[in-house]
Design an enzyme around this catalytic site. Sequence first.
Site, PDB file in Angstrom:
ATOM      1  N   HIS A  18       0.727  -1.385  -0.098  1.00  0.00           N
ATOM      2  CA  HIS A  18      -0.001  -0.241  -0.012  1.00  0.00           C
ATOM      3  C   HIS A  18       0.836   1.248   0.048  1.00  0.00           C
ATOM      4  O   HIS A  18       0.667   2.196  -0.760  1.00  0.00           O
ATOM      5  CB  HIS A  18      -1.027   0.136   1.085  1.00  0.00           C
ATOM      6  N   GLU A  19       1.981   1.122   0.857  1.00  0.00           N
ATOM      7  CA  GLU A  19       2.694   2.640   0.908  1.00  0.00           C
ATOM      8  C   GLU A  19       3.712   2.568  -0.051  1.00  0.00           C
ATOM      9  O   GLU A  19       3.967   3.690  -0.691  1.00  0.00           O
ATOM     10  CB  GLU A  19       3.524   2.426   2.189  1.00  0.00           C
ATOM     11  N   HIS A  22       1.715   4.584  -2.816  1.00  0.00           N
ATOM     12  CA  HIS A  22       1.796   6.008  -2.470  1.00  0.00           C
ATOM     13  C   HIS A  22       3.292   6.515  -2.938  1.00  0.00           C
ATOM     14  O   HIS A  22       3.429   7.657  -3.659  1.00  0.00           O
ATOM     15  CB  HIS A  22       1.708   6.390  -1.204  1.00  0.00           C
TER      16      HIS A  22
END
Length: 361
Positions: A18-19, A22
């Site tokens: 997920h990170e 980003h």
Amino acid sequence: MLSLVYFIIVLSVLVLVHELGHFAAAKRLGVRVEVFSFGFGPKLWSIKRGETEYVLSAIPLGGYIKMAGDEPHEALKREKWEFLSRRVWDRAQIILAGPLTNYLLAFIVFAVIFMFGSPTMTTEIGGLLKDYPAEKFGLAVGDKIVSIDGKNVKYWEDMTEAIYKHTEGSMRILIERKGETFEEDITPVVRKTKDIFGKEVKVALIGISPSQKIEKVKYGFLDSLNMGWKKLINLTVMTYKALWSILIGRISVKESMTGPIGIFVVTGQAARMGFIYIFHLMGILSASLAIFNLLPFPVLDGGHIIFLALEKLRGRPLSIKTQEIITNIGISCLILLTIFIFYNDIVKFGIGTKVMGIFKK
């Protein structure tokens, strides 16, 4: 201990992916990422490459990134490498990249499973319910159901779906027993029950349960991609239907939601069944994390997207004070929901009773 290790690995991979979403989007758009941390808490080790410090932290449950100019209270220099200095669409891309990367991971996991072998139950009968049609008509453990009303069925899921829908009249079942086949006209019993969304439905039953016989079903590359995509879409639709059923009170939060404790228990069960089941669980959790993060709720990525949409419509962002109030309300609601889910999981899985038993020993 093994369950704990798998739990940490699965959760870490999901949050880290997920990170990474980003991170990759920010880098692509030229936004400066100051910190990329694997884990949380005290810093154990770090190295700096360019403008980014890569950190290994003490608590290995996911990670986080810190972008330049991502705090509303910071004095911005109005540079392109500051997050809040970028246009709305650029910030939206960076925010959406996290859940979309989780979604992509889920798709890859499902496609790989279909390509290398998806464990599937056959139509072999493993048990008979007393006083149900299957027993009355002479079906036996070890029999294999070949077709229903002329439609071939190879796997348990396909077979049960065909039976459940047959709520009127008898059905013609072709059965294989010790290499020979014969047919029976069986009239199922019809029961009223509730589906997973809490809606009352009628289902037909003949009173059989599956055997432990499992086949690995493999598909070609393109078919695997197609099957993986279909599974992801079905999972998404089912999740949003379930969330809607919760909102309208058709099913309760207590029955339908679980938290870290529940995930830990399910991960342990999957670990005992084999790697393929952990891999499958990772795909489901990755998709669920993406769906949950896209909900229009303050604190979540979906909530940030709502703030950006309002900024685009108004021509200016909401005031810092208004954003803080909404965010604090969201955090409070999320904390209360987390406490409730933790308590519910403790009761559901008997964690409290087990802990007390350990102390008594």
